[in-house]
Design an enzyme around this catalytic site. Sequence first.
Site, PDB file in Angstrom:
ATOM      1  N   HIS A 176     -33.990  15.264 -15.973  1.00  0.00           N
ATOM      2  CA  HIS A 176     -34.412  14.945 -14.600  1.00  0.00           C
ATOM      3  C   HIS A 176     -33.179  14.680 -13.717  1.00  0.00           C
ATOM      4  CE1 HIS A 176     -37.122  12.937 -11.574  1.00  0.00           C
ATOM      5  NE2 HIS A 176     -35.985  12.311 -11.288  1.00  0.00           N
ATOM      6  N   GLU A 177     -32.268  13.863 -14.216  1.00  0.00           N
ATOM      7  CA  GLU A 177     -31.070  13.542 -13.418  1.00  0.00           C
ATOM      8  C   GLU A 177     -30.230  14.779 -13.142  1.00  0.00           C
ATOM      9  OE1 GLU A 177     -30.699  10.826 -11.841  1.00  0.00           O
ATOM     10  OE2 GLU A 177     -32.445   9.961 -12.843  1.00  0.00           O
ATOM     11  N   HIS A 228     -37.024  15.262  -5.328  1.00  0.00           N
ATOM     12  CA  HIS A 228     -38.267  15.119  -6.083  1.00  0.00           C
ATOM     13  C   HIS A 228     -39.328  16.137  -5.676  1.00  0.00           C
ATOM     14  CE1 HIS A 228     -37.033  10.838  -7.238  1.00  0.00           C
ATOM     15  NE2 HIS A 228     -36.740  11.695  -8.189  1.00  0.00           N
ATOM     16  N   HIS A 287     -31.231  16.524 -10.163  1.00  0.00           N
ATOM     17  CA  HIS A 287     -30.634  15.957  -8.942  1.00  0.00           C
ATOM     18  C   HIS A 287     -29.179  16.399  -8.812  1.00  0.00           C
ATOM     19  CE1 HIS A 287     -34.102  13.570  -8.082  1.00  0.00           C
ATOM     20  NE2 HIS A 287     -33.937  12.680  -9.045  1.00  0.00           N
ATOM     21  N   GLU A 292     -17.996  17.235  -4.009  1.00  0.00           N
ATOM     22  CA  GLU A 292     -16.722  16.748  -4.540  1.00  0.00           C
ATOM     23  C   GLU A 292     -16.852  15.293  -5.005  1.00  0.00           C
ATOM     24  OE1 GLU A 292     -13.585  18.602  -4.544  1.00  0.00           O
ATOM     25  OE2 GLU A 292     -15.220  20.065  -4.466  1.00  0.00           O
ATOM     26  N   ARG A 346     -35.695  -1.679 -17.350  1.00  0.00           N
ATOM     27  CA  ARG A 346     -36.706  -1.036 -16.505  1.00  0.00           C
ATOM     28  C   ARG A 346     -36.219  -0.894 -15.062  1.00  0.00           C
ATOM     29  NH1 ARG A 346     -41.272  -0.281 -19.652  1.00  0.00           N
ATOM     30  NH2 ARG A 346     -42.444   0.276 -17.811  1.00  0.00           N
ATOM     31  N   HIS A 349     -29.233   7.354 -12.174  1.00  0.00           N
ATOM     32  CA  HIS A 349     -29.152   8.077 -10.915  1.00  0.00           C
ATOM     33  C   HIS A 349     -28.085   9.142 -10.998  1.00  0.00           C
ATOM     34  CE1 HIS A 349     -26.727   4.280  -9.756  1.00  0.00           C
ATOM     35  NE2 HIS A 349     -25.860   5.193 -10.161  1.00  0.00           N
ATOM     36  N   GLU A 351     -31.059  -0.118 -20.505  1.00  0.00           N
ATOM     37  CA  GLU A 351     -32.323   0.451 -21.002  1.00  0.00           C
ATOM     38  C   GLU A 351     -32.235   0.703 -22.497  1.00  0.00           C
ATOM     39  OE1 GLU A 351     -34.562   0.427 -18.868  1.00  0.00           O
ATOM     40  OE2 GLU A 351     -33.321   0.317 -17.069  1.00  0.00           O
ATOM     41  N   GLY A 366     -19.988  13.600  -6.419  1.00  0.00           N
ATOM     42  CA  GLY A 366     -21.003  14.660  -6.455  1.00  0.00           C
ATOM     43  C   GLY A 366     -21.260  15.127  -7.883  1.00  0.00           C
ATOM     44  N   ASP A 402     -30.098  -2.430 -12.446  1.00  0.00           N
ATOM     45  CA  ASP A 402     -30.911  -3.631 -12.309  1.00  0.00           C
ATOM     46  C   ASP A 402     -31.438  -4.213 -13.613  1.00  0.00           C
ATOM     47  OD1 ASP A 402     -32.498  -1.550 -12.972  1.00  0.00           O
ATOM     48  OD2 ASP A 402     -33.814  -1.637 -11.234  1.00  0.00           O
ATOM     49  N   ASP A 430     -22.125  13.506 -10.374  1.00  0.00           N
ATOM     50  CA  ASP A 430     -21.955  12.477 -11.400  1.00  0.00           C
ATOM     51  C   ASP A 430     -23.299  11.826 -11.717  1.00  0.00           C
ATOM     52  OD1 ASP A 430     -19.401  13.235 -11.191  1.00  0.00           O
ATOM     53  OD2 ASP A 430     -18.571  11.292 -10.626  1.00  0.00           O
ATOM     54  N   ASP A 466     -16.858  18.290 -13.294  1.00  0.00           N
ATOM     55  CA  ASP A 466     -17.772  18.345 -12.146  1.00  0.00           C
ATOM     56  C   ASP A 466     -18.860  17.283 -12.306  1.00  0.00           C
ATOM     57  OD1 ASP A 466     -16.513  20.590 -10.932  1.00  0.00           O
ATOM     58  OD2 ASP A 466     -17.459  21.880 -12.428  1.00  0.00           O
TER      59      ASP A 466
HETATM   60  N1  TQI Z   1     -33.804   6.896 -10.644  1.00  0.00           N
HETATM   61  C1  TQI Z   1     -34.055   7.695  -9.536  1.00  0.00           C
HETATM   62  C2  TQI Z   1     -34.268   9.166  -9.930  1.00  0.00           C
HETATM   63  O1  TQI Z   1     -33.395   9.780 -10.504  1.00  0.00           O
HETATM   64  C3  TQI Z   1     -32.963   7.647  -8.486  1.00  0.00           C
HETATM   65  C4  TQI Z   1     -33.573   8.124  -7.216  1.00  0.00           C
HETATM   66  C5  TQI Z   1     -34.496   7.520  -6.480  1.00  0.00           C
HETATM   67  C6  TQI Z   1     -33.365   9.374  -6.593  1.00  0.00           C
HETATM   68  N2  TQI Z   1     -34.869   8.299  -5.424  1.00  0.00           N
HETATM   69  C7  TQI Z   1     -34.183   9.411  -5.467  1.00  0.00           C
HETATM   70  C8  TQI Z   1     -32.544  10.416  -6.914  1.00  0.00           C
HETATM   71  C9  TQI Z   1     -34.221  10.508  -4.653  1.00  0.00           C
HETATM   72  C10 TQI Z   1     -32.585  11.513  -6.094  1.00  0.00           C
HETATM   73  C11 TQI Z   1     -33.420  11.572  -4.981  1.00  0.00           C
HETATM   74  O2  TQI Z   1     -35.341   9.672  -9.653  1.00  0.00           O
HETATM   75  S1  TQI Z   1     -34.953   6.320 -11.612  1.00  0.00           S
HETATM   76  C12 TQI Z   1     -37.341   8.917 -13.354  1.00  0.00           C
HETATM   77  C13 TQI Z   1     -38.777   9.260 -13.322  1.00  0.00           C
HETATM   78  C14 TQI Z   1     -35.553   7.626 -12.574  1.00  0.00           C
HETATM   79  C15 TQI Z   1     -36.870   7.936 -12.563  1.00  0.00           C
HETATM   80  O3  TQI Z   1     -34.228   5.491 -12.481  1.00  0.00           O
HETATM   81  O4  TQI Z   1     -36.036   5.730 -10.896  1.00  0.00           O
HETATM   82  C16 TQI Z   1     -36.480   9.620 -14.172  1.00  0.00           C
HETATM   83  C17 TQI Z   1     -34.696   8.293 -13.382  1.00  0.00           C
HETATM   84  F1  TQI Z   1     -38.977  10.504 -12.948  1.00  0.00           F
HETATM   85  F2  TQI Z   1     -39.302   9.108 -14.496  1.00  0.00           F
HETATM   86  F3  TQI Z   1     -39.365   8.473 -12.511  1.00  0.00           F
HETATM   87  C18 TQI Z   1     -35.144   9.308 -14.207  1.00  0.00           C
HETATM   88 CL1  TQI Z   1     -37.050  10.848 -15.223  1.00  0.00          CL
HETATM   89 ZN    ZN Z   2     -23.963   4.798 -10.436  1.00  0.00          ZN
HETATM   90 ZN    ZN Z   3     -35.395  11.410  -9.634  1.00  0.00          ZN
HETATM   91 CA    CA Z   4     -32.800  -0.565 -15.129  1.00  0.00          CA
END
Ligand code: TQI
Ligand code: ZN
Ligand code: ZN
Ligand code: CA
Length: 424
Positions: free
Chosen positions: A159-160, A169, A163, A130, A119, A124, A142, A133, A116, A135, A99
Site C-alpha cells: 500500500h505504501e 487513495h 503512495h 527528490e 495502532r 507513511h 506496531e 520523495g 503515534d 521514502d 530513490d
Molecule cells: N498511513 C496512511 C496511508 O498510508 C498515511 C496517509 C494518510 C496518506 N492519508 C494519506 C498517505 C493520503 C497518502 C495519501 O494511507 S496509515 C493503511 C490502510 C496506513 C493505512 O498508517 O493510516 C495502510 C498505512 F489502508 F490499511 F488503511 C497502510 Cl495499508
Molecule cells: Zn516519516
Molecule cells: Zn494510504
Molecule cells: Ca502507530
Amino acid sequence: MTKKVQQMQAFFGLQVTGKLDYSTMDVIRRPRCGVPDIANYRLFPGEPKWKKSTLTYRVKKYTSSLSHSEVDKAVEMGLKAWSTAAPLNFVKTTSGEADIMISFESGDHGDSYPFDGPRGTLAHAFAPGEGLGGDTHFDNAEKWTMGMNGFNLFTVAAHEFGHALGLAHSTDPSALMYPTYKYQHPFGFHLPKDDVKGIQSLYGKNILKVFSPKPFLPQVPHQPVPKAPAPTNPDHCDSRFSFDAVTMLGRELLFFKDRLFWRRQAQLKASVQPLSIRSSFPQLMSNVDAAYEVPEKGVAYFFKGPHYWTTRGFQIQGPPRTIADFGFPGNILHIDAAVHLRDEKKTLFFVEDEYYSYDEVKRKMEKDFPKSIEDEFSGINGRIDAAVEVNGFIYFFSGPKAYKYDREKEDVVHIVKSSSWVGC
Ligand code: TQI
Ligand code: ZN
Ligand code: ZN
Ligand code: CA
C-alpha cells in the site's frame, strides 16, 4: 450526523444509507489514515511521478519484530506487485542514497510526521520526488508480522509503495489503495484491477517486448547437432525462469539452463526447442556457469566450477583446464557470467558483485580489477547469471529479468523477462 455518515459511505464506496449500519461500522473500526481524505483520490495533486523506470530502494533501518530477510522479502514482494503491472524496475541497494529509502521509525523521526505508538498510523510514504520523495517509513511500535496476526508487513508495504509511486487513495473497496487495512496474502498476490489502472495511468502498460535485433548475415552451414529427446524441462516459460549462461556461437545464440540448452537464430522469435547439453557437449553434462565466444579466434569457452573447456563450433578441444589460466585469484572457484566485448577485444567476468576484465590480445587480466558491478553498470545490481553482447549492447541476465545495457548511455535501456529470449 446523517449527512456526514452519507458522505463517508459515498467515499468508501458503501451503500449510502446515512445510518451506522454493520458495513459502515466495520469500515470505522478498521485502522485507517488520520489525514483527511482528499477529493483527488487516485493521484496526488500535480500528479507527481518518477521520471525514470529503474528505481533504487534501500532498507536503511530494520525492525526488531522481524528478521532482516523477512523484511527484505516483504519489501521485495510489495514492490513486485507494482512492477508486474507497470514498466517499473526496482533495484535493491545497501548503501548510499536510494530513490525509495525505507526505515522503521519510532515517534518523532525528523520529517514532521511523528508516529503515534501502537495502532493509529501504521506507516507513511512520500509521493515521488527528490529528497524525501518516495521514502517510506513504518511505525516501529506496531506488531509487524509475515502472517495474519498484527499488521502484515507485505500488505502495508505494498500500500505504501503505491503512495511512493504516486497513487493516492482509491474509493474502490477492493483496491489495495483503499484506505482501510485488509490482510493480503503475499504469495500469488495480484494487484487489484483498480490499482493496476491507477499505476498504468502514470507509467503505462507493461508490454513485454520480444527481442528483435537487426537481421544477421545469412547462416553458414555448421555441423549438425544431434537431437535428443528433451528430458523433463524446467518450465522455461515460467515467469521466474532464469539462465545459467548465454553466448553467441557462430551466428546463433545459445542459452544454457541445468541440463538443457536452446539455440536460436538471433532474428528468430519463434519458440525454440531445448536440447540436452549432454548430447551436444558430452563433457559439459549440465549446469554451465558461464560461456563466451571470441569470434576472431573462432573459439568459445565454457565454464563450470574451477574448469573451462574450449570449443570450435560444437567441437570441444581437449581436456578441461583450470580457470586460474585467466589470472583469477586463487580463491575464485567459479564465475557467474562472462561476456566478450568484440570491439575492445576484452572479456568481462562476473563473480558475485564484482567483475574482472580480461585482455584477449595480451591474454592477461587487466589491472585495477575486480570492480563493483553496481558502480560501473548503472541499473545492474545483484548477481548476474549470464551475459552476452549482441549488436553492441550488453544483455545482462539476472534471475527472471534480462537487462539491455547501452554502453554509450551507460544505462539500462530496456528490461524483458529472461524467458522471452527463448520464445515465451
Ligand atoms: N498511513 C496512511 C496511508 O498510508 C498515511 C496517509 C494518510 C496518506 N492519508 C494519506 C498517505 C493520503 C497518502 C495519501 O494511507 S496509515 C493503511 C490502510 C496506513 C493505512 O498508517 O493510516 C495502510 C498505512 F489502508 F490499511 F488503511 C497502510 Cl495499508
Ligand atoms: Zn516519516
Ligand atoms: Zn494510504
Ligand atoms: Ca502507530
